[in-house]
Design a protein around this motif. Sequence first.
Motif, short mmCIF file in Angstrom:
data_model
loop_
_atom_site.label_atom_id
_atom_site.label_comp_id
_atom_site.label_asym_id
_atom_site.label_seq_id
_atom_site.Cartn_x
_atom_site.Cartn_y
_atom_site.Cartn_z
N THR A 505 0.80 -1.23 0.00
CA THR A 505 0.00 0.00 0.00
C THR A 505 0.83 1.28 0.00
OG1 THR A 505 -0.16 -0.12 2.41
CG2 THR A 505 -1.94 -1.12 1.13
N THR A 585 -6.97 2.53 3.66
CA THR A 585 -5.80 2.43 2.77
C THR A 585 -5.85 1.14 1.96
OG1 THR A 585 -4.46 3.68 4.34
CG2 THR A 585 -3.29 2.39 2.68
N ARG A 588 -8.62 1.31 -0.59
CA ARG A 588 -8.19 2.11 -1.73
C ARG A 588 -7.28 1.31 -2.65
NH1 ARG A 588 -5.23 5.61 0.73
NH2 ARG A 588 -7.01 6.80 1.50
#
Length: 990
Positions: A505, A585, A588
């Motif tokens: 990430t 996160t 996403r």
Amino acid sequence: MKVTWIVLALVLFSQLQWTAAVPGAGLHTWDRFSKLPYPGDKAFLYDNFPDKFMWAVGTAAYSVEGAWEKDGKGKSIWDTFTRGGTRVSRGDVGSDSYHNIPGDLRALQQLGVSHYRFSLSWPRIFSNGTKESYNKKGVEYYKNLIRGLKEIKVLPVVTLYHWDLPDSLQTLFGGWSNLIMVELFREYADFCFKTFGSDVKFWITIDNPFVVAWHGYGTGVVAPGIKNDSDLPFRVGHNLLKAHAAAWHLYDDRYRSSQGGRVSMALASHWIKPSRTRQENSKACQCSLDFVLGWFARPLFVDGDYPPCMKRNLTHRLPSFTETESLYVNGTADFFALSHGPALSFQLINDSLRFGQTEDLGLRMLLYWVRAEYNNPPIFVVESGWYGSGNTKTKDAKHMYYLKRFIMETLKAIRFDRVNVIGYTAWSLLDGYEWYREYGIRRGLFYVDFISPDLKREPKTSATFYSKLIEKNGFPQLPENRPEQGVFHCDFAWGVAANSIQVDTIPTQFADPSVYIWNISGNGELTKVPGVLASPMHRTHHCADYGSILQQVSDVHRMQVSHFHFSLNWSSITPTGRMSDANETLLRYYHCFVSELQKVNIIPVVTLWHHTGKLSSLPAPIEAGGGWQSEETVQAFAKYARLCFQQLGAHVKLWITLNEPNDEDLEYTVGHQLLRAHALAWHVYDSEFRKAQGGKASLVLHMDWVEPAFSFNREDVEPANRVLDFRVGWFAEPIFGSGDYPAVMRSWLQQRNNIDLFNYHLPAFSDEDRLLVKGTYDFFAISHFTTSMVYDGVEDKYTFKDKLQVQLISDVTWIMSPRRNSPVVPWGLRKALNWVNSRYKGVPIYVMANGVQEDIARFKDSLRVYYLYNYINEALKAYTLDGVNLKGYFAYAFSDRRDPGFGMYGHVQEEVISKSSLAHYKNIIHHNGFPAPGTPQQQCPLAPVHGSGRFVLTKQPVVGFLSLVSSCMLITVGLVIYYSVKRHKLTTKK
């Protein structure tokens, strides 16, 4: 046509040529077979045996005759041996064949064999071993047997000596250790040739001289049980060879011209393979075979002397032949009588005779070795087969499938290796006394009830198999065994599956703060300036910033698939189980992944929860709160599903709620909750998201095929149907069918619970739950990898499923993969698809995962290439021939990094390697199946293009840096031009 026939004739002529045997020529056997194409060479061969191939079955006198002291029969060494030491049973009665010739003849007729191999009991003919003790009633028994065989048109193959020496000869002379036995055996053989020879065309003088010498007079495992002199076995072997030669010459001189028969000695052998692929190991294997088979075969078939390996190792311990004796022994075999099976292999070979190598059951390689080593003799396999445990009755699956394997290897030896095999003998006709194993194993094709007064006989499944095989003369090619030609429909989903994706990430775009100098005048390389860092850039992150996403999407895109299936990680998305604590996160990242897939026209297929066996994949607090046993978990899953639909649904058109929840080790209460969780999630999508997002949702069920081990009557199918109902119907029937568990499950578990030893609780659906669960699907998705067989017997407690009362087994002719209990059985996929279609007519079906494990170091993954071609071809048959509504196929797996051993991408450190299977899969996708040669290309509308597919460079920091440098250069050039023009104007004014 004429040219074709000339070429064919030349090929056949070249194949038929065979020069004189070179001693030790069999040494190249291991190298030859190691170079054969894998796994194609291991595939089943559908073909027929040559015309007039001899199909036989055999017995040995002491094993089956019984009547050990009746009608003047003398004692044999086995009668004495079994009455001493630790033996607990004897062959006094055996199968009682002496009193049941009609029963034996009926069994032979049922099999349809052309030949019957049986042995004469020396002490039944000459009670004390000499012709002076001639026993008329014993001779009449064999005359009646041969007469009965003639009436049913079965030809006898007669063994003179199958281990049951008259005990008086052992007592008076020391048996085969005494040279006098040569003349006594010749005398006995002369009587047999004269008395029975007019009706006998195949004679075996002595069966398995290795066992007689090594274990009768060496280890003491078999009669007469002598084990005091380590050199004695070799002297015994020497005498056995001389006795055989004497009998052969007698037949050749006096009887051959009038009787027209053939004589040989039955030689048994194991097979052995190198423990390492080195020349020294192959030589050790050659030595192992020389000590067992070559000990007797070389003197008979090569030069009248023992193998060099034996002579080197044994020196003076090994007797020697005079020149006259060598000439007398050499050439005294009219065919190679080969015995192969448990009487020797895996049971009676000492470690010392393996020479550090690995014993194996390779009959095909053994046949080829005999061909190479002994100048391509005609080979009659006079004993072959396997065995079942002593408590096995008529369902002898293991015996049947080993028999199938050995016969198939014989066929391959004939068709592929040009071995001159003239006949095959299944062992044995009847259950009987199995020598040092006593009644602990059963080898018969016919079951004998040793407890019943009349020793009742019944055909086993192996007998049914063998009779059908003989009737067809092999394994004829059937239409369903041939590859299908054709293509799938235009919108067929070609996909690849992964259990999970790589998650990183941290954006990589502009993530490197280092300052570089570009050496323009030198080599043009970028050089990092030590200790100097640029100021951090403040900008919004984009999906293109994730290098790990772009790399994975690029790799998927190169596969040319239309769909990519992967699983989300519930415990990572909501670590606490509460939606308010969702990892934004990570969400996403997943959103970027599916959107980037969509940009290159790849449809994401996303699983919400992937069952991982005993390793929990639930959020820790949910697991601690009871896991799937808890109603709170079911409700939490529905909320989690809603979150995923909200965040990712715009880019996901195929949702999987649960992947492979139908683990047979799960408790039924857990399965019930999983069904409810799936249904709630499906209803959330259907009511809240379907209209806006336009996707579909279902679950994936693990569905390896289960085949009846026997298919000879309707009862044989029931155990397989039971297993499928418990494995697949358990989840399928409530959703796709009646809204309740299969009736078979309820009735079977109720029956098991009534025994009061079990507590298998299958929950009941309330009316509300039934309405909740039933119909919660848009398609039927399966993962399929392999096939197993079942029957309702007990043969191996380790693979017996007590709850379902079934025995699991594999066909040993199947190609085995490195994964335990996962053979490669392509037709199992077609049968699985048809099962689904027959139960839930017309339902759209996806094969959501199908693949095979292979060594991760094998980038030329030939097993996976074979697997994909054949499994997809079986899927094509289901679609084109059976009318299955097949919508898509997903190969498993994408990469070894996430699914070790299954990937079509391998890895060497950080480098991604495309395996051979990937190119083959792309080729199948490109042709949308297997179009027939010469057919016009399938015309399909082009898929809409969603994005530019920008994947020229995946090192995004470098791309960003180069973009910055380019911009600076453009600005610099502009400034240079501007000031140059301005200076020129000033100069002009002056």
